[in-house]
Design an enzyme around this catalytic site. Structure first.
Site, short mmCIF file in Angstrom:
data_model
loop_
_atom_site.label_atom_id
_atom_site.label_comp_id
_atom_site.label_asym_id
_atom_site.label_seq_id
_atom_site.Cartn_x
_atom_site.Cartn_y
_atom_site.Cartn_z
N SER A 499 0.85 -1.19 0.00
CA SER A 499 0.00 0.00 0.00
C SER A 499 0.89 1.25 0.00
CB SER A 499 -0.94 -0.04 1.21
OG SER A 499 -1.99 0.90 1.05
N ASP A 582 -8.75 -5.04 -5.72
CA ASP A 582 -8.32 -3.93 -4.88
C ASP A 582 -8.77 -2.64 -5.54
OD1 ASP A 582 -7.10 -2.05 -3.31
OD2 ASP A 582 -5.06 -2.73 -3.68
N HIS A 614 -7.05 -5.83 -1.57
CA HIS A 614 -5.85 -5.17 -1.04
C HIS A 614 -5.02 -6.15 -0.23
CE1 HIS A 614 -3.86 -1.33 -0.71
NE2 HIS A 614 -3.83 -1.35 0.60
#
Length: 639
Positions: A499, A582, A614
């Site tokens: 991320s 995601d 994600h």
């Protein structure tokens, strides 16, 4: 942990991964309050979870998928008669029994908007999604005509009442909200719930606490004066107060999480944790309504506290190198606190704390992973303070391999945390597990760089609108400090993250001055401009980048801090990973980065998980992820 009404048992759900079935099986268990006895309550191929005590502890209610979708079942405790209570199409999301046992509040999907099939009934096989406003996606799913609504029905069955009839809003909050988003008043006459009732939800964090009166069927907004997040309401047992989380600044999802209590008669609101510059995590009332027990982020740990509701004096109940944020419960007599505890080397287990004794220590109740943990070598974990480039003290966790020998040289992983506001604390992750990384023969350097909660809100705020700035220098300062040690092989250091940590890998790949041998980026942000146009919650880039890329005041953010503008400086092998579902950091970010790597002839590899978001959650996918992760690291840092 759900404490029984007689204070003798703690009820919980346990998930056991099955590699063969490629899923996690969930069943219900209970452990005695002294930790001496554990009993299994359900043993079914379906998922059994979300259990609650009912009828004075003689029964439990829980959700089970044995009918295809989650439905409410009841069972005589511990192993008596079972009964299915609901058969609702689409299933039940969450539920809560009223304190008097007469009603059940539950959440389930309701069709609010016209679907494509409604508009084109003759084209039944057409597969089209249509939107006239944002959001169109949320984290891992496309929005549709359905919204999750809060219902009330008699506990014995009967007429259901949608207390949000016709409203295009969700309870719980999508996608992470659960039962904590709503609660009954002690007299069972009202329900407080969290909801975001705004015109542009994709650009707002303005959730509020609403209170529904069962008699008048009137809903009122309890927290309308605050324009940031307000959520997770809990009434005090005496009914005097309503507590909830609150974040003050509108549009900022990483603002300080405060614990508030509103006096229901005077409407006066207290900020109970005003003196604590930390984020509140979990909280619960004492049975006498005089105290609240809560955990909060604090310097890479999440200690346990109590706060006096009248004086707002805060005391520490339990600390050390642990996180106390995996649930809270308290016995009806108020003498014993029950909580989940983790560390970097210990998955969650339940513990108790005797509140009647000063200096009481946590007592372990459950030992669900003990058979596995005894087979795994322990490691040394060290907390260091490293001076940053601007003269600040930064906490850095250092994890050493098993059987560490300071006379030898080891490869190192510089771990870059996501968030960007996400602390490296004493959590135990089943994905990005620092213990596992060290156990493969690596020194792990894990800095709590600028932007981390738990070190004061000023430290936390420093990363916003400065993604490629001081936070990146902080990580390099930490990595450099460890690289000076004689046991670190400076030619075999990797930078990895997910991320925002993936963004960090992309960024450092162009700004590392030959420090790192390789990089791994999982679901990383690569192109700030395309990220703005493809992410699903615009309040995030609005705050972090200052607003849209087309506004001239934000040009520097998009030009100076977007990794895609610096790919001509990339020169190290990179593993890039993404999930097709995601929608916070769409897979196209990773695809753009991989394309740039390949076009420049840089050794690289792309992993795409079509059925993950994600996170990589399915057991077999997770094992492939771990295998590829360490195979890549070993290739460039060990061979």
């Amino acid at each position: 942990p759900q404490v029984s009404p007689d204070g003798k048992w703690v009820l919980y759900s346990l998930g056991t991964p099955s590699i063969e079935d490629n899923k996690i099986h969930k069943d219900l268990y209970a452990v005695s309050i002294d930790g001496l006895e554990t009993i299994q309550i359900t043993d079914h191929p379906a998922q059994e979870f979300h259990a609650r005590w009912i009828e004075g502890g003689n029964k439990i209610a829980f959700l089970s998928t044995r009918m295809g979708s989650p439905q409410i079942f009841t069972k005589e405790f511990p192993n008596g008669h079972e009964k299915g209570l609901t058969t609702r199409v689409g299933g039940i999301g969450t539920f809560r029994y009223s304190p008097d046992g007469n009603f059940i509040a539950f959440t389930t999907d309701v069709k609010i908007r016209e679907s494509t099939r409604d508009k084109y009934p003759d084209y039944r096989q057409a597969n089209v999604k249509m939107y006239e406003s944002l959001p169109v996606r949320a984290w891992d799913h496309w929005e549709d005509e359905n919204f999750s609504h809060l219902f009330i029905m008699p506990s014995g069955g009967g007429q259901e009442l949608d207390i949000m009839a016709g409203e295009p809003f969700d309870v719980p909050l999508s996608p992470f909200g659960g039962t904590e988003n709503y609660n009954w008043s002690p007299d069972s006459k009202k329900i407080a719930y969290t909801c975001k009732k705004v015109e542009m939800p994709a650009r707002s964090t303005n959730t509020d606490i609403y209170e529904y009166d069962l008699a008048s069927q009137i809903t009122s907004n309890i927290s309308k004066s605050n324009l940031g997040y307000d959520k997770n309401p809990v009434y005090s047992p005496d009914g005097k107060y309503l507590a909830y989380y609150s974040q003050k600044r509108a549009g900022f999802e990483a603002d300080k999480v405060r614990l508030m209590a509103v006096d229901r008669s005077t409407k006066v609101v207290k900020e109970l944790t005003k003196s604590l510059d930390q984020w509140v995590k979990k909280y619960i009332w004492s049975p006498d309504s005089k105290y609240m027990y809560f955990s909060a982020s604090g310097r890479g740990r999440e200690p346990l506290y109590s706060v006096d509701v009248e004086t707002m004096a805060i005391d520490t109940l339990a600390s050390g190198n642990y996180n106390y944020s995996s649930g809270l419960g308290v016995t009806p007599d108020g003498n014993t606190l029950i909580f989940g505890r983790t560390s970097m080397t210990q998955p969650v287990d339940f513990y108790s704390l005797d509140l009647t004794k000063e200096d009481s220590s946590p007592h372990q109740l459950s030992r669900v992973n003990s058979i596995i943990l005894v087979k795994i070598k322990d490691i040394k974990i060290e907390e260091r303070i490293v001076e940053t480039s601007d003269g600040k003290d930064m906490q850095v966790w250092v994890l050493y391999p098993p059987d560490f020998d300071a006379s030898k040289k080891y490869p190192m992983i510089t771990y870059c945390q996501g968030g960007p506001q996400g602390t490296i604390s004493n959590y135990f992750s089943y994905r990005w597990n620092l213990y596992l990384m060290a156990s493969q023969g690596y020194i792990v350097c894990a800095p709590n760089r600028r932007g981390m909660p738990g070190f004061g809100q000023e430290w936390n705020d420093a990363i916003s609108k400065d993604w490629g700035g001081q936070a990146m220098k902080d990580i390099l300062s930490a990595s450099d400090a460890l690289a000076k040690e004689p046991f670190v092989d400076n030619d075999r250091i990797a930078s990895v993250g997910a991320s925002f940590g993936g963004y960090t890998a992309f960024w450092l790949a162009a700004h590392h001055q030959e420090r790192f041998a390789t990089f791994i980026s999982h679901c990383g942000v690569y192109n700030l401009t395309s990220m703005y146009g493809s992410t699903e919650e615009l309040f995030f880039p609005d705050w972090e980048y200052g607003g849209p890329f087309w506004e001239s005041k934000n040009e520097d953010q998009y030009e100076d801090f977007s990794p895609h503008n610096f790919v001509n400086k990339w020169n190290r092998p990179m593993l890039v990973i993404a999930g097709l579902n995601d929608f916070r950091v769409p897979y196209t970010q990773s695809l753009e980065a991989f394309t740039a790597l390949q076009a420049q002839g840089i050794e690289s590899k792309l992993l795409i998980f079509p059925d993950e978001s994600h996170w990589v959650l399915k057991p077999q996918n997770a094992l492939v992820w771990q295998s590829e992760f360490f195979e890549w690291l070993d290739k460039y840092c060990k061979e």
